[in-house]
Design a protein around this motif. Structure first.
Motif, PDB file in Angstrom:
ATOM      1  N   MET A   1      46.958  51.597  52.581  1.00 15.04           N
ATOM      2  CA  MET A   1      47.617  52.223  51.443  1.00 15.04           C
ATOM      3  C   MET A   1      47.132  51.581  50.141  1.00 15.04           C
ATOM      4  N   LYS A   2      46.816  52.424  49.185  1.00 16.32           N
ATOM      5  CA  LYS A   2      46.315  51.918  47.913  1.00 16.32           C
ATOM      6  C   LYS A   2      47.464  51.468  47.012  1.00 16.32           C
ATOM      7  N   SER A   3      47.289  50.305  46.381  1.00 15.27           N
ATOM      8  CA  SER A   3      48.322  49.778  45.485  1.00 15.27           C
ATOM      9  C   SER A   3      48.071  50.254  44.061  1.00 15.27           C
ATOM     10  N   SER A   4      49.148  50.393  43.319  1.00 20.78           N
ATOM     11  CA  SER A   4      49.005  50.791  41.918  1.00 20.78           C
ATOM     12  C   SER A   4      48.553  49.593  41.085  1.00 20.78           C
ATOM     13  N   LYS A   5      48.085  49.876  39.868  1.00 25.75           N
ATOM     14  CA  LYS A   5      47.614  48.795  38.984  1.00 25.75           C
ATOM     15  C   LYS A   5      48.733  47.799  38.698  1.00 25.75           C
TER      16      LYS A   5
ATOM     17  N   GLU B   1      51.247  47.000  40.642  1.00 26.73           N
ATOM     18  CA  GLU B   1      51.464  46.158  41.825  1.00 26.73           C
ATOM     19  C   GLU B   1      50.386  45.086  41.939  1.00 26.73           C
ATOM     20  N   VAL B   2      49.137  45.487  41.720  1.00 24.44           N
ATOM     21  CA  VAL B   2      48.016  44.540  41.786  1.00 24.44           C
ATOM     22  C   VAL B   2      48.216  43.430  40.756  1.00 24.44           C
ATOM     23  N   GLY B   3      48.604  43.817  39.544  1.00 26.78           N
ATOM     24  CA  GLY B   3      48.846  42.837  38.482  1.00 26.78           C
ATOM     25  C   GLY B   3      49.964  41.878  38.845  1.00 26.78           C
ATOM     26  N   ARG B   4      51.031  42.455  39.440  1.00 21.66           N
ATOM     27  CA  ARG B   4      52.168  41.618  39.834  1.00 21.66           C
ATOM     28  C   ARG B   4      51.763  40.607  40.901  1.00 21.66           C
ATOM     29  N   TRP B   5      50.982  41.070  41.889  1.00 21.66           N
ATOM     30  CA  TRP B   5      50.520  40.169  42.946  1.00 21.66           C
ATOM     31  C   TRP B   5      49.640  39.062  42.387  1.00 21.66           C
ATOM     32  N   ARG B   6      48.783  39.427  41.447  1.00 21.70           N
ATOM     33  CA  ARG B   6      47.901  38.407  40.840  1.00 21.70           C
ATOM     34  C   ARG B   6      48.711  37.356  40.105  1.00 21.70           C
ATOM     35  N   MET B   7      49.704  37.822  39.354  1.00 26.50           N
ATOM     36  CA  MET B   7      50.546  36.882  38.606  1.00 26.50           C
ATOM     37  C   MET B   7      51.309  35.956  39.560  1.00 26.50           C
ATOM     38  N   LEU B   8      51.841  36.526  40.633  1.00 26.25           N
ATOM     39  CA  LEU B   8      52.561  35.711  41.617  1.00 26.25           C
ATOM     40  C   LEU B   8      51.647  34.663  42.238  1.00 26.25           C
TER      41      LEU B   8
END
Length: 63
Positions: free
Chosen positions: A1-5, A7-14
């Protein structure tokens, strides 16, 4: 499943904050080990000094 931008940003920050926290902790433990080693050496020197004083200080009274 493709993540939205977002979500990707949130994961990177975490991931970044977790990495920062672990590095900070690692630095703290390094500093603690350094301080602990200094105290340990100081304690050993004190023990040697008192042992020396007991052995050689006591011998002067005997002879």
């Amino acid at each position: 499943m493709k993540s939205s931008k977002n979500e990707v940003g949130r994961w990177r920050m975490l991931r970044q904050s977790q990495r920062r926290r672990s590095r900070w902790l690692e630095g703290q433990s390094r500093r603690y080990r350094h301080i602990y080693r200094i105290r340990q050496i100081n304690h050993q020197q004190q023990q040697r000094l008192s042992l020396y004083a007991v052995i050689y200080g006591g011998l002067r009274h005997i002879t």
